[in-house]
Design an enzyme around this catalytic site. Structure first.
Site, PDB file in Angstrom:
ATOM      1  N   ARG A  56     -39.185 -39.437 -11.576  1.00  0.00           N
ATOM      2  CA  ARG A  56     -37.861 -38.908 -11.239  1.00  0.00           C
ATOM      3  C   ARG A  56     -37.068 -39.919 -10.422  1.00  0.00           C
ATOM      4  O   ARG A  56     -35.874 -40.083 -10.609  1.00  0.00           O
ATOM      5  CB  ARG A  56     -37.994 -37.602 -10.437  1.00  0.00           C
ATOM      6  CG  ARG A  56     -38.030 -36.383 -11.334  1.00  0.00           C
ATOM      7  CD  ARG A  56     -38.440 -35.115 -10.631  1.00  0.00           C
ATOM      8  NE  ARG A  56     -37.657 -34.738  -9.482  1.00  0.00           N
ATOM      9  CZ  ARG A  56     -38.088 -33.933  -8.511  1.00  0.00           C
ATOM     10  NH1 ARG A  56     -39.296 -33.433  -8.552  1.00  0.00           N
ATOM     11  NH2 ARG A  56     -37.305 -33.634  -7.497  1.00  0.00           N
ATOM     12  N   LYS A 113     -29.969 -34.708   1.048  1.00  0.00           N
ATOM     13  CA  LYS A 113     -28.540 -34.466   0.785  1.00  0.00           C
ATOM     14  C   LYS A 113     -28.130 -33.030   1.087  1.00  0.00           C
ATOM     15  O   LYS A 113     -27.139 -32.792   1.752  1.00  0.00           O
ATOM     16  CB  LYS A 113     -28.195 -34.759  -0.679  1.00  0.00           C
ATOM     17  CG  LYS A 113     -28.379 -36.183  -1.107  1.00  0.00           C
ATOM     18  CD  LYS A 113     -27.961 -36.378  -2.553  1.00  0.00           C
ATOM     19  CE  LYS A 113     -28.820 -35.636  -3.551  1.00  0.00           C
ATOM     20  NZ  LYS A 113     -30.229 -36.089  -3.607  1.00  0.00           N
ATOM     21  N   ARG A 137     -22.936 -38.228 -11.209  1.00  0.00           N
ATOM     22  CA  ARG A 137     -24.253 -38.814 -11.456  1.00  0.00           C
ATOM     23  C   ARG A 137     -24.183 -40.009 -12.389  1.00  0.00           C
ATOM     24  O   ARG A 137     -25.151 -40.730 -12.541  1.00  0.00           O
ATOM     25  CB  ARG A 137     -25.153 -37.773 -12.118  1.00  0.00           C
ATOM     26  CG  ARG A 137     -25.821 -36.864 -11.142  1.00  0.00           C
ATOM     27  CD  ARG A 137     -27.081 -36.375 -11.779  1.00  0.00           C
ATOM     28  NE  ARG A 137     -28.214 -36.493 -10.879  1.00  0.00           N
ATOM     29  CZ  ARG A 137     -28.794 -35.471 -10.297  1.00  0.00           C
ATOM     30  NH1 ARG A 137     -28.314 -34.267 -10.473  1.00  0.00           N
ATOM     31  NH2 ARG A 137     -29.851 -35.649  -9.546  1.00  0.00           N
ATOM     32  N   ARG A 150     -42.414 -30.636   0.558  1.00  0.00           N
ATOM     33  CA  ARG A 150     -41.461 -29.551   0.768  1.00  0.00           C
ATOM     34  C   ARG A 150     -41.811 -28.326  -0.063  1.00  0.00           C
ATOM     35  O   ARG A 150     -41.228 -27.270   0.123  1.00  0.00           O
ATOM     36  CB  ARG A 150     -40.008 -29.997   0.546  1.00  0.00           C
ATOM     37  CG  ARG A 150     -39.611 -30.374  -0.852  1.00  0.00           C
ATOM     38  CD  ARG A 150     -38.168 -30.849  -0.871  1.00  0.00           C
ATOM     39  NE  ARG A 150     -37.799 -31.305  -2.204  1.00  0.00           N
ATOM     40  CZ  ARG A 150     -36.695 -31.948  -2.479  1.00  0.00           C
ATOM     41  NH1 ARG A 150     -35.841 -32.216  -1.530  1.00  0.00           N
ATOM     42  NH2 ARG A 150     -36.422 -32.315  -3.710  1.00  0.00           N
ATOM     43  N   ARG A 165     -42.031 -27.032  -7.687  1.00  0.00           N
ATOM     44  CA  ARG A 165     -41.650 -27.521  -9.014  1.00  0.00           C
ATOM     45  C   ARG A 165     -42.910 -27.963  -9.724  1.00  0.00           C
ATOM     46  O   ARG A 165     -43.720 -28.694  -9.160  1.00  0.00           O
ATOM     47  CB  ARG A 165     -40.688 -28.712  -8.885  1.00  0.00           C
ATOM     48  CG  ARG A 165     -39.266 -28.272  -8.679  1.00  0.00           C
ATOM     49  CD  ARG A 165     -38.308 -29.426  -8.668  1.00  0.00           C
ATOM     50  NE  ARG A 165     -38.210 -30.127  -9.940  1.00  0.00           N
ATOM     51  CZ  ARG A 165     -37.186 -30.887 -10.271  1.00  0.00           C
ATOM     52  NH1 ARG A 165     -36.184 -31.032  -9.465  1.00  0.00           N
ATOM     53  NH2 ARG A 165     -37.170 -31.509 -11.427  1.00  0.00           N
TER      54      ARG A 165
END
Length: 185
Positions: free
Chosen positions: A143, A14, A89, A128, A132
Site C-alpha cells: 500500500r 492525516k 490523489r 491501530r 483491515r
C-alpha cells in the site's frame, strides 16, 4: 478563508490532524473516504457505483471522485474554506480541483505533507488495529509503495506551485499539530 490539503501516506495521521485543524481553524474537514462511506451506507446511486468499484479492488476513477468532491464543495458550509484529506490523489484530480477553485475565486492556500519514516508507518498501521484484512506487513508495504508511485506526482505538482509545506509527522499528536499551526499561520 483557508483551503488546505493535508497529505501523506497511510498511517501518517492525516485524519487525526485534520480533526484538530477543523476545531482550531473552524473550517470543515472533507475526507473523500468519509463521503464514499456515507454514500455506500445510504445506498445512493453514487454509493452503489463506488461500492462495486471498491469491491472489485479497484481505485475509484478520477472523474467520479472529482464529481463527488465538486458536488460537496458547492455546499455553503465550505464558503469559508476546507481541509481536504485523501484528495487530490492524482495530478488529474489536482488540476480539476484547481480549475474548480479558480472558477469560484478560490485557491489552495497550503498543501501540508506529513513525512513519516516507512518503518514507523508500518508499525502505526499494524498497531491501530482497524481490522483491515489486508493489514499484514507485506500488504502494508505494498500500500505504501502504491501511495509513493501514484501520489508522489501530486506532491511535485504542488511543489511547483510553491504551496507545499513539509511537516515532520513524528512525535506526539500535539507536537505535530503545533508544527501544522506554525506552517499555516
Amino acid at each position: 478563508m483557508m483551503n488546505i490539503i493535508i497529505f501523506g501516506p497511510p498511517g501518517a495521521g492525516k485524519g487525526t490532524q485534520a480533526e484538530k485543524m477543523q476545531k482550531h481553524f473552524n473550517i470543515p474537514h472533507l475526507s473523500t473516504g468519509n463521503i464514499f462511506r456515507e454514500n455506500i451506507k445510504n445506498e445512493t446511486p453514487l454509493g452503489k457505483k463506488v461500492k462495486s468499484i471498491l469491491d472489485a479492488g479497484n481505485l475509484v476513477p478520477d472523474e467520479t471522485v472529482v464529481d463527488l468532491v465538486k458536488d460537496e464543495l458547492s455546499k455553503p458550509k465550505y464558503d469559508k474554506g476546507v481541509i481536504l484529506d485523501g484528495f487530490p490523489r492524482t495530478v488529474a484530480q489536482a488540476e480539476a480541483l484547481d480549475s474548480f477553485f479558480e472558477e469560484n475565486g478560490k485557491k489552495i492556500d497550503a498543501f501540508l505533507t506529513l513525512t513519516v519514516p516507512e518503518e514507523e508507518l508500518i508499525n502505526r498501521i499494524l498497531s491501530r488495529g482497524e481490522g483491515r484484512s489486508d493489514d499484514t506487513p507485506e500488504k502494508v508495504k505494498n500500500r505504501l509503495s502504491v501511495y509513493q508511485k501514484e501520489t508522489a506526482p501530486v506532491l511535485n505538482y504542488y511543489k511547483e506551485k510553491g504551496a507545499v509545506k513539509e511537516i515532520d509527522g513524528v512525535g506526539s499528536i500535539e507536537e505535530i499539530f503545533d508544527r501544522i499551526k506554525d506552517a499555516v499561520s
